[in-house]
Design a protein around this motif. Structure first.
Motif, PDB file in Angstrom:
ATOM      1  N   LEU A  43      30.054 -19.397  20.861  1.00 48.77           N
ATOM      2  CA  LEU A  43      29.476 -18.122  21.310  1.00 48.77           C
ATOM      3  C   LEU A  43      28.547 -18.704  22.347  1.00 48.77           C
ATOM      4  O   LEU A  43      27.766 -19.470  22.152  1.00 48.77           O
ATOM      5  N   ILE A  45      25.300 -17.280  24.515  1.00 47.38           N
ATOM      6  CA  ILE A  45      24.234 -16.104  24.670  1.00 47.38           C
ATOM      7  C   ILE A  45      23.856 -16.209  25.941  1.00 47.38           C
ATOM      8  O   ILE A  45      23.095 -16.993  26.502  1.00 47.38           O
ATOM      9  N   ARG A  54      19.548 -11.570  17.793  1.00 50.90           N
ATOM     10  CA  ARG A  54      19.372 -12.915  16.908  1.00 50.90           C
ATOM     11  C   ARG A  54      19.731 -13.012  15.689  1.00 50.90           C
ATOM     12  O   ARG A  54      20.309 -13.838  15.113  1.00 50.90           O
ATOM     13  N   ILE A  57      23.259 -12.747  14.648  1.00 53.00           N
ATOM     14  CA  ILE A  57      23.904 -13.738  14.716  1.00 53.00           C
ATOM     15  C   ILE A  57      23.724 -14.656  13.765  1.00 53.00           C
ATOM     16  O   ILE A  57      24.410 -15.439  13.352  1.00 53.00           O
ATOM     17  N   GLN A  61      26.054 -16.550  10.980  1.00 55.43           N
ATOM     18  CA  GLN A  61      26.235 -17.985  10.718  1.00 55.43           C
ATOM     19  C   GLN A  61      25.898 -18.496   9.260  1.00 55.43           C
ATOM     20  O   GLN A  61      26.540 -19.407   8.646  1.00 55.43           O
ATOM     21  N   THR A  68      29.919 -21.604  13.854  1.00 57.42           N
ATOM     22  CA  THR A  68      29.370 -20.841  14.895  1.00 57.42           C
ATOM     23  C   THR A  68      28.841 -22.134  15.924  1.00 57.42           C
ATOM     24  O   THR A  68      28.145 -22.886  15.364  1.00 57.42           O
ATOM     25  N   ALA A  70      27.001 -22.351  19.318  1.00 58.25           N
ATOM     26  CA  ALA A  70      26.123 -21.395  20.226  1.00 58.25           C
ATOM     27  C   ALA A  70      25.873 -22.293  21.301  1.00 58.25           C
ATOM     28  O   ALA A  70      25.263 -23.387  21.240  1.00 58.25           O
ATOM     29  N   GLU A  72      23.280 -21.818  24.815  1.00 61.10           N
ATOM     30  CA  GLU A  72      22.320 -20.875  25.135  1.00 61.10           C
ATOM     31  C   GLU A  72      22.127 -21.018  26.563  1.00 61.10           C
ATOM     32  O   GLU A  72      22.257 -22.275  27.182  1.00 61.10           O
TER      33      GLU A  72
END
Length: 281
Positions: A43, A45, A54, A57, A61, A68, A70, A72
């Motif tokens: 993912l 973001i 958030r 998400i 999770q 997941t 993530a 950023e």
């Protein structure tokens, strides 16, 4: 018993995504019948997002058995850059890269059916499917199908041969393409042209494996800049694929339709038989 192949689910989200739609998209991933321990959600973001997003998400999770990972990104840089950033987290075990969007709804068997098809036909590098279009109200608009492998080269002259959110890449095809290029508004179409130029086989399943959301914003995406970016992408792609030919006239016709007022565009888009006879846009 041989374990199922590892699948990376590639998604990007940004600040303007509706948290309700994001929650629904993630919920449909959690319902996948494919073994969850063989899937990871990569993912991106893309820039700052609201706290409500958030929380969505975080809830996924905490509740899902799909791991997941993530990434950023401090400032929003667009879909292509976000997806490429997420893809840097691909592992050597990932055999398939499957695109998912933050507001569309995957069929429970989507991952299973696409992996099974790619396992059965090793010549295909990129596999999509039909889509079921629906409005945010929930009303179904109909099913849109895409070409099979022997029709793709002719089809791309008129329209994209794949619904981007349905695509599953074989890992070696993804690596050969090197991810997305930063082509304004047309990163997917640019990739399909590059794939065909490289001889990567594209195919589609006739079964709709995705409910594709048609929002009001869908009809307002026809700005001058986006219309001309599409025209440029088509013209360059068709030239590289076919050379000088009559096909280069088609993007000009598409451009005229793209620049029509929103109300007219809605009528044309809804007029499936007319669209199919003309340009299939």
């Amino acid at each position: 018993m041989t374990p199922s192949p590892c699948v990376a689910l590639l998604m990007a989200t940004y600040g303007r995504d509706d948290p309700k739609h994001l929650s629904e998209a993630l919920d449909h991933l959690a319902r996948q019948t494919y073994p969850h321990q063989r899937m990871r959600l990569l993912l991106a973001i893309d820039g700052p997002i609201p706290e409500s997003n958030r929380q969505v998400i975080g809830a996924f999770q905490a509740s899902s058995s799909i791991r997941t990972v993530a990434t950023e990104i401090p400032r929003n840089g667009g879909l292509a850059r976000a997806l490429n950033a997420a893809a840097t987290k691909l592992s050597g075990e990932d055999e398939y890269v499957l695109r998912v969007d933050a507001d569309d709804l995957c069929h429970p068997d989507r991952v299973l059916l696409q992996v099974e098809q790619l396992q059965a036909d090793v010549t295909v590098g990129i596999l999509g499917s039909a889509i079921e279009e629906f409005e945010s109200s929930g009303a179904t608009l109909g099913v849109r199908t895409y070409p099979r492998r022997d029709q793709v080269r002719d089809y791309i002259v008129k329209a994209s041969p794949l619904a981007h959110p349905t695509v599953c890449f074989r890992r070696n095809a993804w690596d050969a393409l090197g991810g997305y290029r930063d082509v304004a508004f047309n990163e997917d179409l640019d990739m399909w042209f590059r794939a065909l130029t490289q001889g990567i086989v594209i195919d589609n399943l006739a079964q709709p494996l995705l409910r594709y959301r048609i929002s009001e914003g869908f009809y307002s995406r026809r700005s001058w800049s986006k219309a001309f970016a599409e025209y440029r992408c088509y013209t360059i792609g068709l030239y590289r694929l076919f050379g000088i030919s009559w096909r280069l006239a088609v993007p000009a016709a598409r451009l005229a339709i793209r620049l029509m007022p929103r109300a007219v565009a809605r009528v044309i888009y809804s007029g499936r038989s007319w669209r199919r006879r003309m340009l299939n846009v």
